[in-house]
Design a protein around this motif. Sequence first.
Motif, mmCIF file in Angstrom:
data_model
loop_
_atom_site.group_PDB
_atom_site.id
_atom_site.type_symbol
_atom_site.label_atom_id
_atom_site.label_comp_id
_atom_site.label_asym_id
_atom_site.label_seq_id
_atom_site.Cartn_x
_atom_site.Cartn_y
_atom_site.Cartn_z
ATOM 1 N N TRP A 4 0.775 -1.165 -0.300
ATOM 2 C CA TRP A 4 0.020 -0.176 -0.198
ATOM 3 C C TRP A 4 0.833 1.166 0.308
ATOM 4 O O TRP A 4 0.218 2.257 0.343
ATOM 5 C CB TRP A 4 -0.963 -0.392 1.566
ATOM 6 N N ASN A 19 1.692 12.228 -0.526
ATOM 7 C CA ASN A 19 0.723 11.638 0.357
ATOM 8 C C ASN A 19 -0.856 12.441 0.655
ATOM 9 O O ASN A 19 -1.229 11.643 0.988
ATOM 10 C CB ASN A 19 1.727 11.152 1.381
ATOM 11 N N GLU A 20 -0.360 13.543 1.780
ATOM 12 C CA GLU A 20 -1.233 14.383 1.326
ATOM 13 C C GLU A 20 -1.405 15.824 0.550
ATOM 14 O O GLU A 20 -0.892 16.839 1.158
ATOM 15 C CB GLU A 20 -1.276 14.596 2.758
ATOM 16 N N ARG A 38 -7.309 3.625 -7.097
ATOM 17 C CA ARG A 38 -6.431 4.851 -6.346
ATOM 18 C C ARG A 38 -4.792 4.548 -6.925
ATOM 19 O O ARG A 38 -4.547 4.884 -7.102
ATOM 20 C CB ARG A 38 -5.501 4.190 -5.218
ATOM 21 N N ASN A 89 -5.929 10.654 1.680
ATOM 22 C CA ASN A 89 -5.337 9.522 2.348
ATOM 23 C C ASN A 89 -6.820 9.240 2.993
ATOM 24 O O ASN A 89 -7.417 8.242 2.938
ATOM 25 C CB ASN A 89 -4.155 9.416 3.743
ATOM 26 N N TRP A 92 -9.591 8.397 0.157
ATOM 27 C CA TRP A 92 -9.332 7.424 -0.428
ATOM 28 C C TRP A 92 -9.579 6.068 0.747
ATOM 29 O O TRP A 92 -10.740 4.869 0.244
ATOM 30 C CB TRP A 92 -7.953 7.074 -0.781
ATOM 31 N N ARG A 93 -9.199 6.338 2.069
ATOM 32 C CA ARG A 93 -10.333 5.474 2.895
ATOM 33 C C ARG A 93 -11.275 5.369 2.698
ATOM 34 O O ARG A 93 -12.023 4.698 2.663
ATOM 35 C CB ARG A 93 -9.694 5.596 4.076
#
Length: 312
Positions: A4, A19-20, A38, A89, A92-93
């Motif tokens: 991941w 990442n963010e 993703r 993140n 996407w979660r």
Amino acid sequence: MLFWSQPPVREQGFQSPTNESRTMSGELPPNINIREPRWDQSTFVGRANHFFTVTDPRNLLLTNEQLENARKIVHDYRQGIISPGLTENELWRAKYIYDSAFHPDTGEKMVLIGRMSAQVPMNMTITGCMMTFYSELGTAYVSATTGAVATALGLNALTKHVSPLIGRFVPFAAVAAANCINIPLMRQRELKVGIPVTDENGTRLGESAQAAKQAIAQVVVSRILMAAPGMAIPPFIMNTLEKKAFLKRFPWMSAPIQVGLVGFCLVFATPLCCALFPQNSSMSVTSLEAELQAKIRESHPELRRVYFNKGL
């Protein structure tokens, strides 16, 4: 999990992923394509990343409140509404939580055992019990298809006078037979009327039974290979353990140990085998039905390949 760690894939023209990702004002950008996976689905690693997330059994433990919150985040984002402080993140979660529980077409919440996240716990229980009670297949397969029952009972009869280890592989043969029969039967309508095929931009070109055959064949292969580790590795382990003092003293532990071993194998085999073939597979135009080939050549003379969803 190591798989991941890769960055997300975005549609052409989107910002470079981080990442963010956030805009200059600190807000999450509204152009992340959460309608697609993703990770890059043109590679095996990308597909594996995707299916490790899709089949994560922990999603079954989520409460209705968590599911509804994920649905709200996804629906709001698609309409350009971004919750304050929402990170990429977290978005996407929420997307994968939403996808794990709600039907992609109707938006309705799916029955618990019908979700992809239920694949591992459901299959480990069924497969583990099958392998534990492999000498009682007549009862175990009452609800299975005729072909699977015939395979199981026939092979079981042939292995009565050989090593018990060989007999432990009878359930795998039965599962392979069941997949070869059940999946085409469940999707027989697709074999008759075909499945939608598109060009690389998603433009629908028609329906093809040839594409359906290829899609179903890929799913059958994936399902058989998915079952293989869980039904091939535990028999050797259990055959050794049953000769030890522990299981001779506590024979009732055989079933939970076997189910646990199968579950461990399925946690990895399920997403990896789902990822063997691209979800949006392709085939040559020349492999389609003659009528559909003619239609495509008339409207898209330069087209060489068509695309279709193989299903799961």
